[in-house]
Motif scaffolding. Structure first.
Motif, PDB file in Angstrom:
ATOM      1  N   GLN A 290     -58.661 -11.247 -33.424  1.00 20.63           N
ATOM      2  CA  GLN A 290     -58.302 -12.025 -34.603  1.00 20.63           C
ATOM      3  C   GLN A 290     -59.040 -13.357 -34.668  1.00 20.63           C
ATOM      4  O   GLN A 290     -59.505 -13.775 -35.737  1.00 20.63           O
ATOM      5  N   GLN A 291     -59.170 -14.022 -33.525  1.00 22.67           N
ATOM      6  CA  GLN A 291     -59.746 -15.370 -33.507  1.00 22.67           C
ATOM      7  C   GLN A 291     -61.239 -15.380 -33.184  1.00 22.67           C
ATOM      8  O   GLN A 291     -62.035 -16.002 -33.894  1.00 22.67           O
ATOM      9  N   ASP A 292     -61.617 -14.665 -32.111  1.00 18.48           N
ATOM     10  CA  ASP A 292     -63.005 -14.740 -31.647  1.00 18.48           C
ATOM     11  C   ASP A 292     -63.953 -13.854 -32.445  1.00 18.48           C
ATOM     12  O   ASP A 292     -65.166 -14.030 -32.363  1.00 18.48           O
ATOM     13  N   TYR A 293     -63.389 -12.905 -33.180  1.00 16.60           N
ATOM     14  CA  TYR A 293     -64.264 -12.046 -33.980  1.00 16.60           C
ATOM     15  C   TYR A 293     -64.045 -12.245 -35.471  1.00 16.60           C
ATOM     16  O   TYR A 293     -64.928 -12.735 -36.171  1.00 16.60           O
ATOM     17  N   LEU A 294     -62.862 -11.919 -35.969  1.00 14.33           N
ATOM     18  CA  LEU A 294     -62.632 -12.011 -37.415  1.00 14.33           C
ATOM     19  C   LEU A 294     -62.767 -13.443 -37.927  1.00 14.33           C
ATOM     20  O   LEU A 294     -63.566 -13.719 -38.822  1.00 14.33           O
ATOM     21  N   ALA A 295     -61.973 -14.364 -37.378  1.00 15.75           N
ATOM     22  CA  ALA A 295     -61.970 -15.744 -37.884  1.00 15.75           C
ATOM     23  C   ALA A 295     -63.306 -16.439 -37.631  1.00 15.75           C
ATOM     24  O   ALA A 295     -63.853 -17.102 -38.520  1.00 15.75           O
ATOM     25  N   LYS A 296     -63.846 -16.267 -36.447  1.00 13.10           N
ATOM     26  CA  LYS A 296     -65.092 -16.949 -36.079  1.00 13.10           C
ATOM     27  C   LYS A 296     -66.248 -16.526 -36.971  1.00 13.10           C
ATOM     28  O   LYS A 296     -67.125 -17.333 -37.309  1.00 13.10           O
ATOM     29  N   ASN A 297     -66.274 -15.248 -37.376  1.00 12.24           N
ATOM     30  CA  ASN A 297     -67.390 -14.726 -38.159  1.00 12.24           C
ATOM     31  C   ASN A 297     -67.037 -14.507 -39.629  1.00 12.24           C
ATOM     32  O   ASN A 297     -67.824 -13.916 -40.370  1.00 12.24           O
ATOM     33  N   SER A 298     -65.852 -14.973 -40.053  1.00 11.90           N
ATOM     34  CA  SER A 298     -65.404 -14.875 -41.448  1.00 11.90           C
ATOM     35  C   SER A 298     -65.382 -13.439 -41.966  1.00 11.90           C
ATOM     36  O   SER A 298     -65.764 -13.168 -43.103  1.00 11.90           O
ATOM     37  N   LEU A 299     -64.927 -12.500 -41.115  1.00  8.79           N
ATOM     38  CA  LEU A 299     -64.742 -11.124 -41.552  1.00  8.79           C
ATOM     39  C   LEU A 299     -63.328 -10.936 -42.087  1.00  8.79           C
ATOM     40  O   LEU A 299     -62.422 -11.702 -41.756  1.00  8.79           O
ATOM     41  N   THR A 300     -63.149  -9.902 -42.890  1.00  8.87           N
ATOM     42  CA  THR A 300     -61.837  -9.579 -43.450  1.00  8.87           C
ATOM     43  C   THR A 300     -61.276  -8.349 -42.746  1.00  8.87           C
ATOM     44  O   THR A 300     -61.970  -7.330 -42.618  1.00  8.87           O
ATOM     45  N   GLU A 301     -60.037  -8.432 -42.298  1.00  8.17           N
ATOM     46  CA  GLU A 301     -59.407  -7.284 -41.645  1.00  8.17           C
ATOM     47  C   GLU A 301     -59.159  -6.179 -42.669  1.00  8.17           C
ATOM     48  O   GLU A 301     -58.688  -6.424 -43.780  1.00  8.17           O
ATOM     49  N   HIS A 302     -59.517  -4.946 -42.298  1.00  8.46           N
ATOM     50  CA  HIS A 302     -59.324  -3.811 -43.219  1.00  8.46           C
ATOM     51  C   HIS A 302     -59.196  -2.551 -42.375  1.00  8.46           C
ATOM     52  O   HIS A 302     -60.159  -1.818 -42.158  1.00  8.46           O
TER      53      HIS A 302
END
Length: 330
Positions: A290-302
């Motif tokens: 959640q933090q080191d991948y999605l949030a850090k790289n501005s990806l959207t969870e899907h």
């Protein structure tokens, strides 16, 4: 009396045997649960250091660190043919439950453009995990809003250049969408990497560029670049919070997000698919993801499970084919 008791006992024994056979049949009908019995090859159809490589490596690290699988996931890079080499390798492992692959939008566009042997529907859909966002960037101060860039493109068809990383990639599809739905004719200029796109734009050789958030956030923070449109369904946070989506700008159909999913070889067992779905579900619930991948790289969870992912892939494939046909007709 003894004869009667013997008959009763015989009947009871027969009933027990029948019940036992029934339970064995039910047990036989129930598919055995799968768990990896050896290391699993996690195929990355691109070179080390790219987006798919990062995606696979952080997932493998999370799964192994948290013991979501007893055996290791071994990252195997098989670059070439814009994903075609890796897809061909995965396809060749028919029925192998110890092979999985990163599967992203670029592999689908590669198949559509180059007529490669392995299309999306020849692999086993396992799960989609995230959507990578796309943004239209310009030099800060050159164009204050998308409307200004659009007006320039309409006044000079095929002269306003937008750079992207490669021919037939998601970047070109983004420009194709703009041309299809805005009435303008932007000129797409392919480069070998997003770094080259940024250098060309900073040097004044192109007017704009297509970027993922992590490819332009440093230049935005430094005040050198501004993003004037987002291809996602909602605005991004941090340095992109003031960037409107194209939907907000009135172009509801200008939506493009790169899917990042996992597929397997043909004929992968349902039990293995179920195991990997649950392993990746657990991985996406960790703080590291959640933090080191999605949030850090501005990806959207899907997160999409196999059937929903299969349907999604079919819709995306048709969407990409339509855009590529438009591009070819220009």
């Amino acid at each position: 009396m003894k004869k009667w008791l013997a008959v009763v006992l015989a009947c009871l024994m027969l009933a027990g045997l029948v019940a036992g056979c029934g339970s064995q049949e039910k047990a036989a009908d129930k598919p055995a649960a799968f768990t990896p019995s050896k290391n699993t090859e996690f195929i990355v159809p691109y070179a080390p250091g790219g987006g798919s490589d990062l995606f696979a490596r952080i997932l493998a690290d999370i799964i192994q660190k948290n013991k979501f699988a007893d055996e290791a996931l071994m990252i195997v890079n098989k670059p070439g043919g814009a994903g075609a080499v890796g897809d061909a390798y995965t396809f060749s492992k028919k029925g192998d439950n110890h092979v999985i692959t990163a599967y992203v939008s670029g592999q689908m566009t590669s198949n559509l453009m180059n007529k490669t042997a392995v299309s999306y529907d020849k692999l086993t859909p396992i799960v989609n995990l995230a959507l990578d966002e796309y943004l239209l960037g310009v030099l800060a101060g050159n164009y204050k809003a998308f409307d200004e860039l659009l007006a320039a493109a309409k006044a000079a068809p095929n002269e306003i250049t937008i750079g992207g990383s490669g021919k037939g990639t998601e970047d070109e599809l983004c420009v194709g969408l703009l041309n299809r739905h805005t009435g303008a004719r932007f000129k797409y200029v392919p480069f070998n990497s997003s770094g080259e796109v940024m250098s060309a734009m900073l040097g004044g050789h192109i007017k704009a560029g297509i970027f993922n958030p992590n490819e332009c956030n440093a230049q935005i923070a430094a005040g050198k670049v501004a993003t004037i449109g987002g291809f996602g369904v909602k605005r991004l946070a941090s340095v992109f919070k003031d960037t409107p989506t194209f939907g907000e700008l009135g172009y509801q159909e200008v939506v493009f997000q790169q899917f990042r999913g996992i597929a397997g070889p043909p004929d992968m067992s349902p039990a293995a698919v179920k195991f990997w779905v649950e392993a990746f579900r657990k991985a996406t619930q960790t703080a590291q993801w959640q933090q080191d991948y999605l949030a850090k790289n501005s990806l959207t969870e899907h997160f999409l499970e196999p059937e929903a992912f299969k349907k999604f892939l079919g819709e995306e494939n048709q969407k990409y084919a339509d855009i590529l046909n438009d591009i070819a007709a220009q």
